[in-house]
Design a protein around this motif. Structure first.
Motif, PDB file in Angstrom:
ATOM      1  N   ARG A  12      48.859 -72.649  61.941  1.00  0.00           N
ATOM      2  CA  ARG A  12      47.739 -71.769  62.258  1.00  0.00           C
ATOM      3  C   ARG A  12      48.220 -70.589  63.115  1.00  0.00           C
ATOM      4  O   ARG A  12      47.780 -69.453  62.935  1.00  0.00           O
ATOM      5  CB  ARG A  12      46.674 -72.580  62.988  1.00  0.00           C
ATOM      6  N   LEU A  13      49.136 -70.866  64.029  1.00  0.00           N
ATOM      7  CA  LEU A  13      49.676 -69.804  64.871  1.00  0.00           C
ATOM      8  C   LEU A  13      50.467 -68.807  64.040  1.00  0.00           C
ATOM      9  O   LEU A  13      50.329 -67.585  64.220  1.00  0.00           O
ATOM     10  CB  LEU A  13      50.546 -70.441  65.957  1.00  0.00           C
ATOM     11  N   LEU A  14      51.299 -69.286  63.118  1.00  0.00           N
ATOM     12  CA  LEU A  14      52.082 -68.377  62.277  1.00  0.00           C
ATOM     13  C   LEU A  14      51.183 -67.541  61.382  1.00  0.00           C
ATOM     14  O   LEU A  14      51.479 -66.372  61.105  1.00  0.00           O
ATOM     15  CB  LEU A  14      53.077 -69.173  61.431  1.00  0.00           C
ATOM     16  N   ARG A  15      50.068 -68.112  60.930  1.00  0.00           N
ATOM     17  CA  ARG A  15      49.111 -67.345  60.118  1.00  0.00           C
ATOM     18  C   ARG A  15      48.487 -66.198  60.905  1.00  0.00           C
ATOM     19  O   ARG A  15      47.945 -65.262  60.322  1.00  0.00           O
ATOM     20  CB  ARG A  15      47.996 -68.276  59.617  1.00  0.00           C
ATOM     21  N   ALA A  35      45.644 -64.821  54.920  1.00  0.00           N
ATOM     22  CA  ALA A  35      46.554 -65.606  55.751  1.00  0.00           C
ATOM     23  C   ALA A  35      46.107 -67.060  55.853  1.00  0.00           C
ATOM     24  O   ALA A  35      46.939 -67.973  55.897  1.00  0.00           O
ATOM     25  CB  ALA A  35      46.656 -64.980  57.136  1.00  0.00           C
ATOM     26  N   ALA A  36      44.788 -67.299  55.883  1.00  0.00           N
ATOM     27  CA  ALA A  36      44.285 -68.671  55.981  1.00  0.00           C
ATOM     28  C   ALA A  36      44.667 -69.510  54.769  1.00  0.00           C
ATOM     29  O   ALA A  36      44.676 -70.742  54.845  1.00  0.00           O
ATOM     30  CB  ALA A  36      42.774 -68.656  56.157  1.00  0.00           C
ATOM     31  N   ALA A  37      44.977 -68.857  53.664  1.00  0.00           N
ATOM     32  CA  ALA A  37      45.354 -69.579  52.440  1.00  0.00           C
ATOM     33  C   ALA A  37      46.836 -69.941  52.409  1.00  0.00           C
ATOM     34  O   ALA A  37      47.273 -70.640  51.490  1.00  0.00           O
ATOM     35  CB  ALA A  37      44.992 -68.739  51.213  1.00  0.00           C
ATOM     36  N   TRP A  38      47.611 -69.469  53.361  1.00  0.00           N
ATOM     37  CA  TRP A  38      49.036 -69.810  53.385  1.00  0.00           C
ATOM     38  C   TRP A  38      49.209 -71.305  53.597  1.00  0.00           C
ATOM     39  O   TRP A  38      48.693 -71.878  54.558  1.00  0.00           O
ATOM     40  CB  TRP A  38      49.743 -69.081  54.521  1.00  0.00           C
ATOM     41  N   GLN A  39      49.938 -71.935  52.700  1.00  0.00           N
ATOM     42  CA  GLN A  39      50.235 -73.358  52.816  1.00  0.00           C
ATOM     43  C   GLN A  39      51.545 -73.563  53.567  1.00  0.00           C
ATOM     44  O   GLN A  39      52.358 -72.649  53.708  1.00  0.00           O
ATOM     45  CB  GLN A  39      50.303 -74.003  51.434  1.00  0.00           C
ATOM     46  N   ALA A  40      51.768 -74.785  54.036  1.00  0.00           N
ATOM     47  CA  ALA A  40      52.964 -75.069  54.824  1.00  0.00           C
ATOM     48  C   ALA A  40      54.243 -74.794  54.056  1.00  0.00           C
ATOM     49  O   ALA A  40      55.254 -74.386  54.641  1.00  0.00           O
ATOM     50  CB  ALA A  40      52.929 -76.519  55.299  1.00  0.00           C
ATOM     51  N   ASP A  41      54.226 -74.999  52.727  1.00  0.00           N
ATOM     52  CA  ASP A  41      55.446 -74.808  51.938  1.00  0.00           C
ATOM     53  C   ASP A  41      55.593 -73.379  51.419  1.00  0.00           C
ATOM     54  O   ASP A  41      56.439 -73.115  50.551  1.00  0.00           O
ATOM     55  CB  ASP A  41      55.495 -75.790  50.778  1.00  0.00           C
ATOM     56  N   LEU A  42      54.806 -72.438  51.940  1.00  0.00           N
ATOM     57  CA  LEU A  42      54.895 -71.054  51.491  1.00  0.00           C
ATOM     58  C   LEU A  42      56.277 -70.488  51.786  1.00  0.00           C
ATOM     59  O   LEU A  42      56.793 -70.592  52.899  1.00  0.00           O
ATOM     60  CB  LEU A  42      53.834 -70.201  52.194  1.00  0.00           C
ATOM     61  N   SER A  43      56.856 -69.878  50.777  1.00  0.00           N
ATOM     62  CA  SER A  43      58.173 -69.270  50.934  1.00  0.00           C
ATOM     63  C   SER A  43      58.042 -67.907  51.600  1.00  0.00           C
ATOM     64  O   SER A  43      57.088 -67.162  51.358  1.00  0.00           O
ATOM     65  CB  SER A  43      58.846 -69.121  49.571  1.00  0.00           C
ATOM     66  N   LEU A  44      59.003 -67.589  52.424  1.00  0.00           N
ATOM     67  CA  LEU A  44      59.092 -66.257  52.990  1.00  0.00           C
ATOM     68  C   LEU A  44      59.841 -65.307  52.076  1.00  0.00           C
ATOM     69  O   LEU A  44      59.860 -64.102  52.308  1.00  0.00           O
ATOM     70  CB  LEU A  44      59.791 -66.299  54.360  1.00  0.00           C
ATOM     71  N   GLY A  45      60.461 -65.854  51.023  1.00  0.00           N
ATOM     72  CA  GLY A  45      61.274 -65.079  50.100  1.00  0.00           C
ATOM     73  C   GLY A  45      60.482 -64.507  48.949  1.00  0.00           C
ATOM     74  O   GLY A  45      59.245 -64.394  48.991  1.00  0.00           O
ATOM     75  N   ALA A  46      61.204 -64.191  47.872  1.00  0.00           N
ATOM     76  CA  ALA A  46      60.629 -63.451  46.750  1.00  0.00           C
ATOM     77  C   ALA A  46      59.473 -64.184  46.091  1.00  0.00           C
ATOM     78  O   ALA A  46      58.526 -63.555  45.603  1.00  0.00           O
ATOM     79  CB  ALA A  46      61.724 -63.154  45.723  1.00  0.00           C
ATOM     80  N   GLU A  47      59.522 -65.497  46.069  1.00  0.00           N
ATOM     81  CA  GLU A  47      58.479 -66.249  45.389  1.00  0.00           C
ATOM     82  C   GLU A  47      57.241 -66.487  46.261  1.00  0.00           C
ATOM     83  O   GLU A  47      56.282 -67.133  45.819  1.00  0.00           O
ATOM     84  CB  GLU A  47      59.028 -67.605  44.914  1.00  0.00           C
ATOM     85  N   GLY A  48      57.244 -65.977  47.472  1.00  0.00           N
ATOM     86  CA  GLY A  48      56.114 -66.155  48.376  1.00  0.00           C
ATOM     87  C   GLY A  48      55.706 -64.849  49.035  1.00  0.00           C
ATOM     88  O   GLY A  48      55.188 -63.945  48.394  1.00  0.00           O
ATOM     89  N   LEU A  56      61.958 -59.869  57.709  1.00  0.00           N
ATOM     90  CA  LEU A  56      62.342 -61.216  58.111  1.00  0.00           C
ATOM     91  C   LEU A  56      62.861 -61.227  59.545  1.00  0.00           C
ATOM     92  O   LEU A  56      62.482 -62.080  60.352  1.00  0.00           O
ATOM     93  CB  LEU A  56      63.406 -61.764  57.165  1.00  0.00           C
ATOM     94  N   VAL A  57      63.722 -60.265  59.872  1.00  0.00           N
ATOM     95  CA  VAL A  57      64.260 -60.193  61.232  1.00  0.00           C
ATOM     96  C   VAL A  57      63.142 -59.933  62.239  1.00  0.00           C
ATOM     97  O   VAL A  57      63.089 -60.546  63.312  1.00  0.00           O
ATOM     98  CB  VAL A  57      65.331 -59.086  61.322  1.00  0.00           C
ATOM     99  N   LEU A  78      65.952 -69.606  62.462  1.00  0.00           N
ATOM    100  CA  LEU A  78      64.828 -68.959  61.777  1.00  0.00           C
ATOM    101  C   LEU A  78      65.313 -68.089  60.622  1.00  0.00           C
ATOM    102  O   LEU A  78      64.675 -68.042  59.560  1.00  0.00           O
ATOM    103  CB  LEU A  78      64.026 -68.107  62.767  1.00  0.00           C
ATOM    104  N   LEU A  79      66.426 -67.384  60.814  1.00  0.00           N
ATOM    105  CA  LEU A  79      66.932 -66.496  59.768  1.00  0.00           C
ATOM    106  C   LEU A  79      67.590 -67.263  58.625  1.00  0.00           C
ATOM    107  O   LEU A  79      67.786 -66.705  57.544  1.00  0.00           O
ATOM    108  CB  LEU A  79      67.931 -65.503  60.370  1.00  0.00           C
ATOM    109  N   ALA A  80      67.903 -68.516  58.861  1.00  0.00           N
ATOM    110  CA  ALA A  80      68.532 -69.326  57.812  1.00  0.00           C
ATOM    111  C   ALA A  80      67.512 -70.041  56.949  1.00  0.00           C
ATOM    112  O   ALA A  80      67.857 -70.574  55.886  1.00  0.00           O
ATOM    113  CB  ALA A  80      69.484 -70.350  58.446  1.00  0.00           C
ATOM    114  N   GLU A  81      66.258 -70.074  57.374  1.00  0.00           N
ATOM    115  CA  GLU A  81      65.213 -70.789  56.643  1.00  0.00           C
ATOM    116  C   GLU A  81      64.242 -69.806  56.004  1.00  0.00           C
ATOM    117  O   GLU A  81      64.074 -68.682  56.480  1.00  0.00           O
ATOM    118  CB  GLU A  81      64.454 -71.731  57.577  1.00  0.00           C
ATOM    119  N   ARG A  82      63.562 -70.237  54.940  1.00  0.00           N
ATOM    120  CA  ARG A  82      62.694 -69.341  54.185  1.00  0.00           C
ATOM    121  C   ARG A  82      61.336 -69.969  53.859  1.00  0.00           C
ATOM    122  O   ARG A  82      60.682 -69.579  52.907  1.00  0.00           O
ATOM    123  CB  ARG A  82      63.365 -68.921  52.866  1.00  0.00           C
ATOM    124  N   ARG A  83      60.897 -70.944  54.681  1.00  0.00           N
ATOM    125  CA  ARG A  83      59.581 -71.548  54.458  1.00  0.00           C
ATOM    126  C   ARG A  83      58.868 -71.713  55.783  1.00  0.00           C
ATOM    127  O   ARG A  83      59.486 -71.936  56.827  1.00  0.00           O
ATOM    128  CB  ARG A  83      59.704 -72.899  53.765  1.00  0.00           C
TER     129      ARG A  83
END
Length: 406
Positions: A12-15, A35-48, A56-57, A78-83
């Motif tokens: 909720r905080l990240l949203r 933003a409320a629709a973002w799920q926990a497994d949402l990718s920060l990359g191209a597919e999300g 990202l930075v 944080l920079l090594a992860e994308r979800r």
């Protein structure tokens, strides 16, 4: 209670935090519903979310600053992860490995935004108090962002302390929100949002309670909430620097300090003292102490007023108006008679030949050069600034100044 927010609370905080950061970069506007629709497994990359390298930075830096992850050395992960769920795990690990607290930022309305750090244990102690106050609530309806201090206390930590669900009411249409509300809900909102909400709903369910903070709650708004069905409205006084200081449930009554604090100085040197440490904290307002832990606020020390939860400075805005080529003198005040207080201006002109046209020009200048909170919603024109019998500037509505010229 645990100082580490639950996974649901961290999501909720990240949203709340990430959309603000992305909007600040100038590239995206992500509303609460999306933003409320973002799920926990949402990718920060191209597919999300499709964050580019700079985004990202920036988002990782915002998360690191907020949770002080650098204190435990996990910020680089944080920079090594994308979800999002991976970022939640990193945040949790950082807190558990020794990150000392949370860093909030002031709005910057009085200059450069400032960082305000609060220890996890201090925030948890305040929330333990609120958990007792609101122990009968079964759900929290969020009407504010979660990443400011008021939002963090009431929509991140308090739900965990109570073990209740949070619904982001900002993401719902008025009709859906009206159908969803129940009498054992706690509405967490701010002064400027209450009247629009009440206009959208026929009536609040019997028994519902509400908290309001970020700015003074007008007595008329408090009354409207009660007449609209709220069983209780708790006005919380505090700031990014102090967290919660005091509260009241009657707009005519003084505030009562929260257990963390005891009275300090009064008047222009108004302060409170932290019970646990003896440390003194200056209040943003002048005040008088009425015995025990009761205080009455007497206005801002820096002469700021609040419009929509934002500090604005009438004297500064009057000086800007007075520098306009059309203007000889200007005065700016808060119009507290409005349902939601806004600024008003009184102006004398250098060459008052075309008052109607000059008013239009000044209104256009205000829209172009002032923020929404700073912009006077009414500009009155006259031959002299209104003054009282002692020659001091006075409120034109209160001293019989001439009506607006057309």
């Amino acid at each position: 209670m645990s100082v580490t927010p639950s996974d649901a609370a961290l999501l909720r905080l990240l949203r709340s935090l990430l959309p603000q950061e992305l909007e600040g970069l100038g590239g995206r506007a992500i509303g609460p519903a999306r933003a409320a629709a973002w799920q926990a497994d949402l990718s920060l990359g191209a597919e999300g979310l499709a964050l580019d390298s700079l985004e990202l930075v920036a988002c990782a830096s915002a998360v690191n600053e907020f949770f002080r992850l650098h204190e435990s050395g996990v910020e680089d992960y944080l920079l090594a992860e994308r979800r999002l769920d991976a970022w939640c795990r990193i945040i949790r690990a950082g807190i558990e490995d020794g990150a000392s607290g949370i860093t909030f930022r002031t709005s910057g309305s009085s200059g450069t935004p400032r960082r305000c750090a609060h220890a996890h244990v201090t925030l948890a102690a305040e929330v333990a108090h609120w958990a007792q106050v609101f122990r009968d609530r079964r759900r929290i309806i969020q009407l504010i962002p979660a990443h400011h201090i008021y939002g963090y206390l009431f929509t991140i930590l308090l739900p965990d302390a109570l073990g209740v669900e949070v619904v982001d009411g900002r993401a719902l249409s008025p009709g859906r929100l009206a159908r969803l509300l129940q009498g054992d809900d706690l509405l967490v909102g701010f002064p400027g949002g209450w009247l629009p909400l009440l206009r959208s709903l026929d009536r609040l369910p019997q028994g519902i309670r509400a908290t309001s903070s970020t700015a003074p709650l007008p007595a008329a708004t408090h009354q409207a909430l009660r007449e609209g069905g709220a069983a209780q409205v708790v006005e919380v006084y505090g700031s990014s620097e102090t967290a919660g200081l005091a509260a009241r449930t009657d707009p005519q009554a003084p505030f009562t300090l929260l257990p963390r604090w005891r009275p300090g100085h009064a008047g222009d040197a108004a302060s409170v003292i932290e019970v646990a440490t003896g440390g003194e904290m200056a209040l943003p307002d002048r005040c008088e102490w009425l015995g025990g832990a009761a205080l009455r606020l007497l206005g801002r020390k820096d002469d700021a007023v609040q419009v929509g939860g934002i500090n604005v400075y009438p004297a500064r805005i009057a000086a800007q108006l007075a520098a306009h080529p059309l203007v000889a003198e200007a005065a700016v005040r808060l119009d507290a008679m409005l349902p939601e207080p806004r600024l008003k201006a009184f102006v004398t002109l250098r060459a008052p030949r075309n008052r109607a046209g000059d008013r239009v020009a000044l209104e256009a200048w205000c829209r172009d050069h002032l923020s929404a909170a700073e912009r006077p919603v009414s500009i009155e024109l006259g031959d002299h600034l209104p003054r009282n019998a002692l020659g001091k500037l006075a409120d034109w509505a209160a001293c019989g100044a001439q009506p607006p010229a057309h």
